[in-house]
Design a protein around this motif. Structure first.
Motif, PDB file in Angstrom:
ATOM      1  N   ARG A 312       0.820  -1.222   0.000  1.00  0.00           N
ATOM      2  CA  ARG A 312       0.000   0.000   0.000  1.00  0.00           C
ATOM      3  C   ARG A 312       0.843   1.256   0.000  1.00  0.00           C
ATOM      4  O   ARG A 312       0.480   2.265  -0.613  1.00  0.00           O
ATOM      5  CB  ARG A 312      -0.916   0.004   1.232  1.00  0.00           C
ATOM      6  CG  ARG A 312      -2.083  -0.957   1.165  1.00  0.00           C
ATOM      7  CD  ARG A 312      -2.946  -0.812   2.407  1.00  0.00           C
ATOM      8  NE  ARG A 312      -3.447   0.554   2.538  1.00  0.00           N
ATOM      9  CZ  ARG A 312      -3.987   1.061   3.660  1.00  0.00           C
ATOM     10  NH1 ARG A 312      -4.053   0.301   4.746  1.00  0.00           N
ATOM     11  NH2 ARG A 312      -4.423   2.295   3.688  1.00  0.00           N
ATOM     12  N   THR A 313       1.968   1.233   0.705  1.00  0.00           N
ATOM     13  CA  THR A 313       2.780   2.443   0.850  1.00  0.00           C
ATOM     14  C   THR A 313       3.780   2.631  -0.272  1.00  0.00           C
ATOM     15  O   THR A 313       4.281   3.729  -0.477  1.00  0.00           O
ATOM     16  CB  THR A 313       3.565   2.407   2.170  1.00  0.00           C
ATOM     17  OG1 THR A 313       4.430   1.260   2.163  1.00  0.00           O
ATOM     18  CG2 THR A 313       2.631   2.346   3.373  1.00  0.00           C
ATOM     19  N   GLY A 314       4.108   1.559  -0.960  1.00  0.00           N
ATOM     20  CA  GLY A 314       5.196   1.643  -1.924  1.00  0.00           C
ATOM     21  C   GLY A 314       6.545   1.365  -1.295  1.00  0.00           C
ATOM     22  O   GLY A 314       7.573   1.480  -1.953  1.00  0.00           O
ATOM     23  N   GLY A 315       6.539   0.988   0.003  1.00  0.00           N
ATOM     24  CA  GLY A 315       7.779   0.631   0.686  1.00  0.00           C
ATOM     25  C   GLY A 315       8.096   1.542   1.855  1.00  0.00           C
ATOM     26  O   GLY A 315       7.996   2.764   1.749  1.00  0.00           O
ATOM     27  N   PHE A 316       8.448   0.949   3.002  1.00  0.00           N
ATOM     28  CA  PHE A 316       8.846   1.711   4.187  1.00  0.00           C
ATOM     29  C   PHE A 316       9.915   0.906   4.917  1.00  0.00           C
ATOM     30  O   PHE A 316      10.178  -0.250   4.592  1.00  0.00           O
ATOM     31  CB  PHE A 316       7.642   1.987   5.099  1.00  0.00           C
ATOM     32  CG  PHE A 316       6.987   0.749   5.644  1.00  0.00           C
ATOM     33  CD1 PHE A 316       7.296   0.289   6.910  1.00  0.00           C
ATOM     34  CD2 PHE A 316       6.052   0.046   4.888  1.00  0.00           C
ATOM     35  CE1 PHE A 316       6.691  -0.856   7.421  1.00  0.00           C
ATOM     36  CE2 PHE A 316       5.441  -1.096   5.393  1.00  0.00           C
ATOM     37  CZ  PHE A 316       5.767  -1.551   6.657  1.00  0.00           C
TER      38      PHE A 316
END
Length: 392
Positions: A312-316
């Motif tokens: 959902r975030t594109g990566g963290f």
């Protein structure tokens, strides 16, 4: 988006304690929890600042961090957060540099505008100026960390005349800095402006119009580019309540009443943040789980949710446990953190690859291994019989 090779895991400790409990013992439990996390190998703990409403009882994260640092060996300790409009920027910079030296580089500076309107009221600060003051204060703090020439600055709420740090940061060029963000783009924009990390304190529901959280990171990157700064996804941390047990049913049972009481008595009745759920207190946890706002279940449930959040975030790069340090029986809380360390963290930190690779290598050779062992036993028996004959 691929996950980082070693995701950071920690806690965002406000803390939260029911108002009918001994505050001295509650603070001691907070320290003991950080000690337990240090033993388990967690990466970091962020400690909050609050001055009213009864539930969040640490008024100085710097003092608390000083005690916690003396009781731990490895875990990094951050202010989660210092409310910058409440303090002169020179004081904040000096206190953090002092901790930076005393801990030999184990501290992090987390900042925010101040979460409780009641705190600001007691200090005579209008809520509508808090974000502006935070931005102004952070800019001065970053200059104090990085500049060696005296700084003169006059604001409508603080002044500095030829100010400078007499002790430079132990961590070069300075300790890690992070900005807390809820759901608005203002936090990521400020982080980008100053090249700081982002602490996302809320995960939008997947059913919300702006459920694609990647827009938050786009804001940070655009702001960073505008101000000739850089931001890194592996320094972006998400904060989400977590409670784990051996089964989902047990986890829900552990935290059902504590989570319900926290949401109803503190968030709703004390802070005036009404929930979109008007059912009984003991059913609130079911609503929160349905909305995807809490992770209550098994380590596998937690792994699945982190993977979904990554998409959902594109990566963290960091996952922090929020809210839940005092909402279940103590032994259940400690067990939850142990399950996180034993089964969830290794999945995202690359520490299982060698184990699984070695096991797979051995499995492929199990027939040969068994044959070799049988041969070795037979040789040993023959050798033993031969020596018996010689002695005879």
């Amino acid at each position: 988006m691929a996950l980082p090779e070693k995701m950071k895991f920690g806690i965002f400790m406000a803390p939260f304690h029911c108002i009918n409990e001994n505050p001295t013992l509650a603070l001691e439990r907070d320290l003991e929890l950080i000690q337990w996390m240090d033993t388990l190998g967690f990466d970091e703990a962020w400690v909050g600042e609050h001055h009213s409403a009864g539930w969040e009882t640490i008024s100085s994260p710097e003092i608390f961090i000083g005690i916690a640092a003396d009781r731990t060996r490895h875990i990094k300790l951050g202010t989660g957060v210092i409310s910058l409009p409440y303090h002169h920027p020179l004081h904040v910079a000096n206190r953090m540099v002092l901790l930076d030296h005393l801990t030999r580089g184990r501290v992090m500076l987390g900042v925010g505008p101040g979460a409780l309107v009641t705190d600001a009221h007691m200090l005579g600060i209008e809520p509508n100026v808090q974000r502006k003051r935070m931005d102004e204060a952070l800019e001065i703090i970053m200059r104090l960390f990085t500049e060696t020439e005296p700084i003169t600055y006059v604001s409508d709420w603080f002044e500095m005349h030829e100010a400078m740090l007499q002790v430079r940061p132990f961590t070069k060029p300075h300790m890690p800095v992070a900005v807390a963000s809820v759901r608005s783009p203002s936090g990521p924009a400020l982080a980008g402006k100053h090249g700081a990390a982002v602490l996302s304190m809320s995960v939008p529901r997947e059913t919300e119009a702006r459920a694609d959280m990647n827009y938050l990171w786009n804001v940070a990157e655009e702001s960073a580019a505008e101000h000739e700064q850089t931001v890194r996804r592996d320094e972006w941390r998400l904060v989400l309540p977590v409670h784990l047990a051996e089964s989902r049913e047990e986890a829900i049972r552990d935290i059902r009443m504590g989570a319900g009481q926290f949401n109803r008595e503190y968030l709703e009745e004390t802070l005036g943040r009404p929930m979109d759920f008007d059912g009984p207190t003991d059913k609130i946890i079911d609503h929160l789980m349905d909305m995807g706002e809490w992770i209550i279940g098994t380590p596998d449930d937690c792994i699945e949710t982190i993977n979904r959040l990554n998409e959902r975030t594109g990566g963290f790069g960091g996952f922090l446990i929020g809210f839940t340090q005092d909402l279940a029986p103590r032994e259940k809380v400690l067990r939850s953190y142990e399950l996180m360390a034993r089964y969830v963290m290794p999945h995202f930190q690359g520490s299982l690859a060698g184990l699984s690779g070695s096991n797979e290598w051995a499995r492929k050779r199990s027939d040969h291994t068994r044959e070799a062992m049988n041969q070795a036993v037979e040789v040993a028996k023959q050798d033993y019989e031969g020596r018996k004959e010689v002695r005879a």
